[in-house]
Design a protein around this motif. Structure first.
Motif, PDB file in Angstrom:
ATOM      1  N   SER A   1     -14.533  26.206  40.571  1.00 12.55           N
ATOM      2  CA  SER A   1     -15.066  27.559  40.695  1.00 12.55           C
ATOM      3  C   SER A   1     -15.825  27.912  39.426  1.00 12.55           C
ATOM      4  CB  SER A   1     -13.932  28.576  40.932  1.00 12.55           C
ATOM      5  OG  SER A   1     -12.999  28.542  39.876  1.00 12.55           O
ATOM      6  N   ILE A   2     -16.653  28.941  39.537  1.00 16.95           N
ATOM      7  CA  ILE A   2     -17.395  29.426  38.378  1.00 16.95           C
ATOM      8  C   ILE A   2     -16.589  30.561  37.766  1.00 16.95           C
ATOM      9  CG2 ILE A   2     -19.550  30.492  37.572  1.00 16.95           C
ATOM     10  CD1 ILE A   2     -20.969  29.065  39.901  1.00 16.95           C
ATOM     11  N   GLU A   3     -15.769  30.212  36.770  1.00 18.87           N
ATOM     12  CA  GLU A   3     -14.893  31.168  36.101  1.00 18.87           C
ATOM     13  C   GLU A   3     -14.802  30.820  34.623  1.00 18.87           C
ATOM     14  OE1 GLU A   3     -11.256  32.582  38.508  1.00 18.87           O
ATOM     15  OE2 GLU A   3     -11.515  30.483  39.131  1.00 18.87           O
ATOM     16  N   ALA A   4     -14.617  31.833  33.804  1.00 19.48           N
ATOM     17  CA  ALA A   4     -14.507  31.630  32.361  1.00 19.48           C
ATOM     18  C   ALA A   4     -13.375  30.665  32.034  1.00 19.48           C
ATOM     19  CB  ALA A   4     -14.269  32.965  31.659  1.00 19.48           C
ATOM     20  N   GLY A   5     -13.674  29.709  31.144  1.00 27.10           N
ATOM     21  CA  GLY A   5     -12.687  28.738  30.705  1.00 27.10           C
ATOM     22  C   GLY A   5     -12.764  27.409  31.421  1.00 27.10           C
ATOM     23  N   LYS A   6     -13.434  27.375  32.567  1.00 31.64           N
ATOM     24  CA  LYS A   6     -13.533  26.122  33.315  1.00 31.64           C
ATOM     25  C   LYS A   6     -14.763  25.322  32.876  1.00 31.64           C
ATOM     26  CE  LYS A   6     -10.956  27.336  37.474  1.00 31.64           C
ATOM     27  NZ  LYS A   6     -10.890  27.194  38.941  1.00 31.64           N
ATOM     28  N   ASP A   7     -14.742  24.026  33.197  1.00 32.73           N
ATOM     29  CA  ASP A   7     -15.877  23.166  32.888  1.00 32.73           C
ATOM     30  C   ASP A   7     -17.135  23.704  33.562  1.00 32.73           C
ATOM     31  OD1 ASP A   7     -13.881  21.693  31.768  1.00 32.73           O
ATOM     32  OD2 ASP A   7     -14.155  19.916  33.005  1.00 32.73           O
ATOM     33  N   ALA A   8     -18.250  23.677  32.853  1.00 29.47           N
ATOM     34  CA  ALA A   8     -19.507  24.217  33.376  1.00 29.47           C
ATOM     35  C   ALA A   8     -20.188  23.201  34.286  1.00 29.47           C
ATOM     36  CB  ALA A   8     -20.422  24.627  32.234  1.00 29.47           C
ATOM     37  N   ASP A   9     -19.575  22.980  35.443  1.00 30.70           N
ATOM     38  CA  ASP A   9     -20.127  22.113  36.491  1.00 30.70           C
ATOM     39  C   ASP A   9     -20.666  23.021  37.590  1.00 30.70           C
ATOM     40  OD1 ASP A   9     -18.953  20.140  34.967  1.00 30.70           O
ATOM     41  OD2 ASP A   9     -17.325  19.728  36.373  1.00 30.70           O
ATOM     42  N   PHE A  10     -21.966  22.917  37.879  1.00 27.38           N
ATOM     43  CA  PHE A  10     -22.536  23.772  38.921  1.00 27.38           C
ATOM     44  C   PHE A  10     -23.800  23.158  39.485  1.00 27.38           C
ATOM     45  CE2 PHE A  10     -24.149  25.163  34.847  1.00 27.38           C
ATOM     46  CZ  PHE A  10     -25.478  25.487  35.045  1.00 27.38           C
ATOM     47  N   VAL A  11     -24.172  23.669  40.654  1.00 28.88           N
ATOM     48  CA  VAL A  11     -25.319  23.158  41.398  1.00 28.88           C
ATOM     49  C   VAL A  11     -26.245  24.321  41.713  1.00 28.88           C
ATOM     50  CG1 VAL A  11     -26.045  21.801  43.402  1.00 28.88           C
ATOM     51  CG2 VAL A  11     -23.735  21.500  42.479  1.00 28.88           C
ATOM     52  N   ILE A  12     -27.525  24.130  41.452  1.00 32.34           N
ATOM     53  CA  ILE A  12     -28.524  25.142  41.807  1.00 32.34           C
ATOM     54  C   ILE A  12     -29.296  24.641  43.029  1.00 32.34           C
ATOM     55  CG2 ILE A  12     -30.528  26.464  41.042  1.00 32.34           C
ATOM     56  CD1 ILE A  12     -29.550  26.163  38.183  1.00 32.34           C
ATOM     57  N   TYR A  13     -29.320  25.474  44.060  1.00 29.54           N
ATOM     58  CA  TYR A  13     -29.932  25.107  45.341  1.00 29.54           C
ATOM     59  C   TYR A  13     -31.199  25.894  45.598  1.00 29.54           C
ATOM     60  CZ  TYR A  13     -26.941  22.039  48.193  1.00 29.54           C
ATOM     61  OH  TYR A  13     -26.292  20.964  48.737  1.00 29.54           O
TER      62      TYR A  13
ATOM     63  N   ASN B   1     -10.633  24.345  46.773  1.00 26.68           N
ATOM     64  CA  ASN B   1      -9.506  23.738  47.493  1.00 26.68           C
ATOM     65  C   ASN B   1      -9.272  22.285  47.093  1.00 26.68           C
ATOM     66  OD1 ASN B   1      -9.150  26.181  48.743  1.00 26.68           O
ATOM     67  ND2 ASN B   1      -9.699  25.504  50.792  1.00 26.68           N
ATOM     68  N   PRO B   2     -10.310  21.439  47.078  1.00 18.05           N
ATOM     69  CA  PRO B   2     -10.065  20.076  46.605  1.00 18.05           C
ATOM     70  C   PRO B   2      -9.670  20.013  45.137  1.00 18.05           C
ATOM     71  CG  PRO B   2     -12.409  20.421  47.055  1.00 18.05           C
ATOM     72  CD  PRO B   2     -11.664  21.586  47.642  1.00 18.05           C
ATOM     73  N   ALA B   3     -10.149  20.959  44.322  1.00 19.59           N
ATOM     74  CA  ALA B   3      -9.714  21.000  42.920  1.00 19.59           C
ATOM     75  C   ALA B   3      -8.203  21.205  42.843  1.00 19.59           C
ATOM     76  CB  ALA B   3     -10.450  22.114  42.180  1.00 19.59           C
ATOM     77  N   LYS B   4      -7.685  22.100  43.689  1.00 17.72           N
ATOM     78  CA  LYS B   4      -6.231  22.305  43.750  1.00 17.72           C
ATOM     79  C   LYS B   4      -5.539  21.067  44.314  1.00 17.72           C
ATOM     80  CE  LYS B   4      -6.573  27.319  44.436  1.00 17.72           C
ATOM     81  NZ  LYS B   4      -6.398  28.443  45.396  1.00 17.72           N
ATOM     82  N   HIS B   5      -6.140  20.479  45.316  1.00 18.62           N
ATOM     83  CA  HIS B   5      -5.573  19.311  45.997  1.00 18.62           C
ATOM     84  C   HIS B   5      -5.317  18.175  45.012  1.00 18.62           C
ATOM     85  CE1 HIS B   5      -5.261  17.194  50.021  1.00 18.62           C
ATOM     86  NE2 HIS B   5      -5.319  16.151  49.215  1.00 18.62           N
ATOM     87  N   ILE B   6      -6.198  18.045  44.009  1.00 16.59           N
ATOM     88  CA  ILE B   6      -6.078  16.944  43.043  1.00 16.59           C
ATOM     89  C   ILE B   6      -5.564  17.418  41.681  1.00 16.59           C
ATOM     90  CG2 ILE B   6      -7.819  15.570  44.245  1.00 16.59           C
ATOM     91  CD1 ILE B   6      -9.837  16.348  42.070  1.00 16.59           C
ATOM     92  N   LEU B   7      -4.956  18.607  41.672  1.00 17.75           N
ATOM     93  CA  LEU B   7      -4.263  19.136  40.481  1.00 17.75           C
ATOM     94  C   LEU B   7      -5.202  19.394  39.303  1.00 17.75           C
ATOM     95  CD1 LEU B   7      -1.099  16.789  40.507  1.00 17.75           C
ATOM     96  CD2 LEU B   7      -1.519  18.864  41.853  1.00 17.75           C
ATOM     97  N   CYS B   8      -6.448  19.737  39.592  1.00 14.33           N
ATOM     98  CA  CYS B   8      -7.430  19.944  38.525  1.00 14.33           C
ATOM     99  C   CYS B   8      -8.060  21.334  38.574  1.00 14.33           C
ATOM    100  CB  CYS B   8      -8.540  18.890  38.623  1.00 14.33           C
ATOM    101  SG  CYS B   8      -8.011  17.203  38.291  1.00 14.33           S
ATOM    102  N   GLU B   9      -7.418  22.292  39.253  1.00 13.10           N
ATOM    103  CA  GLU B   9      -8.022  23.611  39.419  1.00 13.10           C
ATOM    104  C   GLU B   9      -8.126  24.390  38.117  1.00 13.10           C
ATOM    105  OE1 GLU B   9      -3.615  24.327  40.470  1.00 13.10           O
ATOM    106  OE2 GLU B   9      -5.077  22.695  40.515  1.00 13.10           O
ATOM    107  N   ASP B  10      -7.425  23.940  37.071  1.00 13.56           N
ATOM    108  CA  ASP B  10      -7.549  24.607  35.769  1.00 13.56           C
ATOM    109  C   ASP B  10      -8.873  24.289  35.094  1.00 13.56           C
ATOM    110  OD1 ASP B  10      -6.671  21.921  35.507  1.00 13.56           O
ATOM    111  OD2 ASP B  10      -5.969  22.309  33.467  1.00 13.56           O
TER     112      ASP B  10
ATOM    113  N   HIS C   1     -22.463  32.015  43.920  1.00 13.32           N
ATOM    114  CA  HIS C   1     -21.388  31.799  44.892  1.00 13.32           C
ATOM    115  C   HIS C   1     -20.265  31.121  44.099  1.00 13.32           C
ATOM    116  CE1 HIS C   1     -24.356  32.203  48.343  1.00 13.32           C
ATOM    117  NE2 HIS C   1     -25.163  31.859  47.337  1.00 13.32           N
ATOM    118  N   ASP C   2     -19.322  31.901  43.593  1.00 13.83           N
ATOM    119  CA  ASP C   2     -18.390  31.354  42.601  1.00 13.83           C
ATOM    120  C   ASP C   2     -17.142  30.701  43.189  1.00 13.83           C
ATOM    121  OD1 ASP C   2     -16.910  33.560  43.383  1.00 13.83           O
ATOM    122  OD2 ASP C   2     -17.171  34.669  41.501  1.00 13.83           O
ATOM    123  N   ALA C   3     -16.986  30.735  44.522  1.00 11.66           N
ATOM    124  CA  ALA C   3     -15.820  30.184  45.227  1.00 11.66           C
ATOM    125  C   ALA C   3     -14.560  31.008  44.966  1.00 11.66           C
ATOM    126  CB  ALA C   3     -15.586  28.712  44.884  1.00 11.66           C
ATOM    127  N   VAL C   4     -14.737  32.187  44.399  1.00 11.27           N
ATOM    128  CA  VAL C   4     -13.630  33.135  44.205  1.00 11.27           C
ATOM    129  C   VAL C   4     -13.877  34.388  45.026  1.00 11.27           C
ATOM    130  CG1 VAL C   4     -12.359  34.543  42.530  1.00 11.27           C
ATOM    131  CG2 VAL C   4     -13.225  32.280  41.866  1.00 11.27           C
TER     132      VAL C   4
END
Length: 381
Positions: free
Chosen positions: A345-357, A332-341, A10-13
């Motif tokens: 989301s799970i996208e190439a180039g972004k920090d590898a932060d993720f949760v397995i449920y 959305n909160p990533a954009k809200h705090i100016l850190c969406e780059d 679920h990549d949020a994209v």
């Protein structure tokens, strides 16, 4: 290289989740692909659900957290209603147990900073939730300038010049006006030290706001306070985010027209004062359906950060679309705090932060299996 295989992503994209493998190197997402390098370290997600690390756009973690009480709390400066020169990073305590509570709940990034007593309270910053030094944990500083409307400034500064909403708004306008004048003099001096205005730390701190490098982060629960914040931002041509937005559902059309980021919450708390008497779990969904960019927040410690994903589930139960609810605690909160780059989301180039449920995020029976931050497992299932 680390590869996470056999999970439902679920990549949020993309609205529809899909099965593939996530390739990670040097703490970053490299690709989502079915092609796995032969020399990679492979972790089998065993058909579990994988989500981006959760993001809370409005907390006081580290400045007013677990066990701090009034004496240990650093989230309000009570000597002056106008303190734009204060910086969150100078108060954050990385050993606040709230950081551990956050990451155990899959929250890998938080925004934190001054509270809502001051008309203008100082700058906020965004932090990862694992580490021993604020300087190492910080993602971006500053991300916003806190300001506040409504009951809080009135209550705290009633004997110091603010006893009505009008006087609070006037204080904010005054700070903006004198800072604009200060900036104009600096720019006119063109580097000539003999023509520069006398240095003023407060006015210096307001320059990124005036240049629209960071937004005003406006605490506003009540509908009229929300509209006052929008009015002031328009008046001075400033960027704005709205925080709490408790009565946002009452003015949903106006907020859709304003087109500013909205942080909704905290909702899992008693209606402790008049301005939150219309609190409802339906607010986030109503605003989202109007096309607003909505983040769900906890305002920790006023509502526990441990339950951020639960709050998203409660918003879904109250009518919010489930994909919009996922975005409301990730991109959305990533954009809200100016850190969406970097996050959200799970996208190439972004920090590898993720949760397995184990199970679906919005199921009451689901549980977190593991949490990864910058490609390193920090919570083990």
């Amino acid at each position: 290289m680390l590869v996470i295989t056999n999970g439902l992503i679920h990549d949020a994209v993309h609205e529809i989740p899909y099965r593939s493998s996530i390739l990670i190197e040097d703490g970053k997402f490299i690709a989502v692909s079915d092609e796995i390098p032969a020399d990679a370290e492979v972790i089998d997600a065993e058909e579990r659900n994988i989500y981006p690390g959760f993001v809370d756009a409005h907390t006081h973690v580290g400045v007013s957290g677990t066990g701090m009480g009034f004496e240990g709390s650093d989230y309000n400066e009570l000597n002056d209603p106008l303190t734009p020169h204060l910086r969150a990073i100078d108060s954050v305590n990385p050993f606040d147990a709230s950081f551990e509570k956050a990451r155990n709940a899959g929250v890998t990034t938080i925004a934190t900073g001054p509270g809502s007593a001051n008309s203008i309270g100082g700058t906020w910053a965004a932090f990862k939730t694992f580490g021993v030094s604020a300087d190492e944990m910080v993602i971006r500083d500053p991300i916003a300038m806190k300001c506040a409307f409504g009951e809080n400034p009135k209550s705290v500064y009633r004997t110091k010049g603010i006893s009505a909403r009008m006087s609070n708004a006037a204080k904010i306008r005054e700070m903006i006006c004198i800072s604009k004048e200060y900036l104009a003099k600096k720019e006119a001096a063109a580097g000539d030290i003999t023509k520069m205005p006398v240095f003023d730390f407060k006015k210096e701190a307001m320059i990124p706001v005036l240049r629209k490098e960071i937004p005003l982060k406006a605490h506003a629960h009540q509908a009229n306070d929300i509209l006052t914040a929008i009015r002031i931002a328009k008046e001075f041509d400033l960027k704005l985010t709205l925080e709490h937005v408790t009565e946002g559902h009452l003015i949903a059309d106006e907020l859709a027209k304003a087109d500013v980021p909205l942080a909704v919450g905290p909702t899992l708390m008693h209606a402790s004062k008049p301005e939150v008497r219309n609190k409802t779990w339906e607010t986030a969904g109503i605003l989202s359906k109007k096309g607003c960019t909505v983040s769900i927040i906890t305002d920790h410690p006023f509502s526990m950060i441990s339950y951020l994903p639960v709050y998203a589930g409660l918003c879904v139960k109250a009518g919010m679309d489930s994909f919009e609810a996922l975005k409301a605690i990730t991109i959305n909160p990533a954009k809200h705090i100016l850190c969406e780059d970097r996050i959200g989301s799970i996208e190439a180039g972004k920090d590898a932060d993720f949760v397995i449920y184990d199970g679906d995020l919005f199921s009451s029976l689901s549980m977190i299996h593991s949490v990864f931050l910058n490609g390193t497992q920090i919570v083990k299932g």
